[in-house]
Design a protein around this motif. Sequence first.
Motif, PDB file in Angstrom:
ATOM      1  N   MET A   1       0.820  -1.187   0.000  1.00  0.00           N
ATOM      2  CA  MET A   1       0.000   0.000   0.000  1.00  0.00           C
ATOM      3  C   MET A   1       0.876   1.269   0.000  1.00  0.00           C
ATOM      4  O   MET A   1       0.595   2.203  -0.721  1.00  0.00           O
ATOM      5  CB  MET A   1      -0.917  -0.006   1.219  1.00  0.00           C
ATOM      6  CG  MET A   1      -1.825   1.185   1.249  1.00  0.00           C
ATOM      7  SD  MET A   1      -3.201   0.932   2.338  1.00  0.00           S
ATOM      8  CE  MET A   1      -2.801   2.048   3.629  1.00  0.00           C
ATOM      9  N   LEU A   2       1.901   1.300   0.810  1.00  0.00           N
ATOM     10  CA  LEU A   2       2.802   2.452   0.837  1.00  0.00           C
ATOM     11  C   LEU A   2       3.520   2.613  -0.495  1.00  0.00           C
ATOM     12  O   LEU A   2       3.800   3.734  -0.932  1.00  0.00           O
ATOM     13  CB  LEU A   2       3.818   2.312   1.969  1.00  0.00           C
ATOM     14  CG  LEU A   2       3.263   2.503   3.387  1.00  0.00           C
ATOM     15  CD1 LEU A   2       4.345   2.212   4.402  1.00  0.00           C
ATOM     16  CD2 LEU A   2       2.736   3.899   3.560  1.00  0.00           C
ATOM     17  N   LYS A   3       3.781   1.472  -1.124  1.00  0.00           N
ATOM     18  CA  LYS A   3       4.441   1.513  -2.425  1.00  0.00           C
ATOM     19  C   LYS A   3       3.551   2.197  -3.463  1.00  0.00           C
ATOM     20  O   LYS A   3       4.023   3.006  -4.267  1.00  0.00           O
ATOM     21  CB  LYS A   3       4.780   0.081  -2.857  1.00  0.00           C
ATOM     22  CG  LYS A   3       5.724  -0.008  -3.996  1.00  0.00           C
ATOM     23  CD  LYS A   3       6.111  -1.456  -4.228  1.00  0.00           C
ATOM     24  CE  LYS A   3       7.162  -1.534  -5.300  1.00  0.00           C
ATOM     25  NZ  LYS A   3       7.600  -2.894  -5.572  1.00  0.00           N
ATOM     26  N   LYS A   4       2.225   1.915  -3.444  1.00  0.00           N
ATOM     27  CA  LYS A   4       1.279   2.546  -4.374  1.00  0.00           C
ATOM     28  C   LYS A   4       1.178   4.049  -4.115  1.00  0.00           C
ATOM     29  O   LYS A   4       1.131   4.853  -5.049  1.00  0.00           O
ATOM     30  CB  LYS A   4      -0.104   1.911  -4.240  1.00  0.00           C
ATOM     31  CG  LYS A   4      -0.243   0.574  -4.878  1.00  0.00           C
ATOM     32  CD  LYS A   4      -1.682   0.117  -4.782  1.00  0.00           C
ATOM     33  CE  LYS A   4      -1.865  -1.217  -5.483  1.00  0.00           C
ATOM     34  NZ  LYS A   4      -3.261  -1.661  -5.436  1.00  0.00           N
ATOM     35  N   ILE A   5       1.135   4.427  -2.844  1.00  0.00           N
ATOM     36  CA  ILE A   5       1.039   5.848  -2.488  1.00  0.00           C
ATOM     37  C   ILE A   5       2.298   6.582  -2.943  1.00  0.00           C
ATOM     38  O   ILE A   5       2.227   7.675  -3.528  1.00  0.00           O
ATOM     39  CB  ILE A   5       0.819   6.013  -0.966  1.00  0.00           C
ATOM     40  CG1 ILE A   5      -0.567   5.472  -0.584  1.00  0.00           C
ATOM     41  CG2 ILE A   5       0.948   7.475  -0.555  1.00  0.00           C
ATOM     42  CD1 ILE A   5      -0.811   5.411   0.901  1.00  0.00           C
ATOM     43  N   ALA A   6       3.457   5.983  -2.692  1.00  0.00           N
ATOM     44  CA  ALA A   6       4.715   6.607  -3.116  1.00  0.00           C
ATOM     45  C   ALA A   6       4.782   6.730  -4.630  1.00  0.00           C
ATOM     46  O   ALA A   6       5.236   7.753  -5.171  1.00  0.00           O
ATOM     47  CB  ALA A   6       5.894   5.792  -2.583  1.00  0.00           C
ATOM     48  N   LYS A   7       4.320   5.686  -5.325  1.00  0.00           N
ATOM     49  CA  LYS A   7       4.315   5.736  -6.785  1.00  0.00           C
ATOM     50  C   LYS A   7       3.364   6.827  -7.297  1.00  0.00           C
ATOM     51  O   LYS A   7       3.681   7.555  -8.238  1.00  0.00           O
ATOM     52  CB  LYS A   7       3.904   4.374  -7.344  1.00  0.00           C
ATOM     53  CG  LYS A   7       3.999   4.280  -8.842  1.00  0.00           C
ATOM     54  CD  LYS A   7       3.643   2.896  -9.338  1.00  0.00           C
ATOM     55  CE  LYS A   7       3.719   2.851 -10.849  1.00  0.00           C
ATOM     56  NZ  LYS A   7       3.320   1.560 -11.390  1.00  0.00           N
ATOM     57  N   GLY A   8       2.188   6.971  -6.661  1.00  0.00           N
ATOM     58  CA  GLY A   8       1.230   8.010  -7.040  1.00  0.00           C
ATOM     59  C   GLY A   8       1.799   9.406  -6.857  1.00  0.00           C
ATOM     60  O   GLY A   8       1.685  10.268  -7.729  1.00  0.00           O
ATOM     61  N   TYR A   9       2.455   9.629  -5.676  1.00  0.00           N
ATOM     62  CA  TYR A   9       3.075  10.928  -5.447  1.00  0.00           C
ATOM     63  C   TYR A   9       4.251  11.161  -6.399  1.00  0.00           C
ATOM     64  O   TYR A   9       4.506  12.275  -6.841  1.00  0.00           O
ATOM     65  CB  TYR A   9       3.538  11.065  -3.994  1.00  0.00           C
ATOM     66  CG  TYR A   9       2.430  11.505  -3.065  1.00  0.00           C
ATOM     67  CD1 TYR A   9       1.821  12.734  -3.226  1.00  0.00           C
ATOM     68  CD2 TYR A   9       2.015  10.687  -2.014  1.00  0.00           C
ATOM     69  CE1 TYR A   9       0.804  13.147  -2.386  1.00  0.00           C
ATOM     70  CE2 TYR A   9       0.997  11.082  -1.164  1.00  0.00           C
ATOM     71  CZ  TYR A   9       0.391  12.313  -1.354  1.00  0.00           C
ATOM     72  OH  TYR A   9      -0.615  12.718  -0.523  1.00  0.00           O
ATOM     73  N   GLY A  10       4.957  10.112  -6.726  1.00  0.00           N
ATOM     74  CA  GLY A  10       6.055  10.231  -7.686  1.00  0.00           C
ATOM     75  C   GLY A  10       5.550  10.655  -9.052  1.00  0.00           C
ATOM     76  O   GLY A  10       6.137  11.528  -9.701  1.00  0.00           O
TER      77      GLY A  10
END
Length: 128
Positions: free
Chosen positions: A1-10
């Motif tokens: 889940m944190l990986k998806k959020i980080a990817k979205g912000y990226g």
Amino acid sequence: MLKKIAKGYGNLLGTVGKLGVLLVVCAILGCAVVFPLWKFATSAPKIYTTVVLVCMIFAALIFFVKRAKSVGIRQFLASVLKFVVFIGGIVAIIALVLAGKRFFAIPALILTVALYGIVSFGFGRKSS
């Protein structure tokens, strides 16, 4: 889940960064074009005016020649005549109103409409 959020912000920051770079490039190119023109216009206004008018006349001639070739010379001249009648009538009406001769603007309007009708529907049409 944190990986998806980080990817979205990226992705979001990448898009904002690209937009920022695009704005900076546009500003630099705009200044590169506008500053020399402004400097030329303020240092030699007569020459600048002459150059701009020559360029505009040349561009208009190119446009008119291309238009005449694409639609045919007869139809092109007819459209130019319609344009001249319409613009001439509007200019005459505005000039009469601004000169305080509002009463004469009414016959000018009627004459403009009549001339436009003759030019549009009277010439080159075969009667039934």
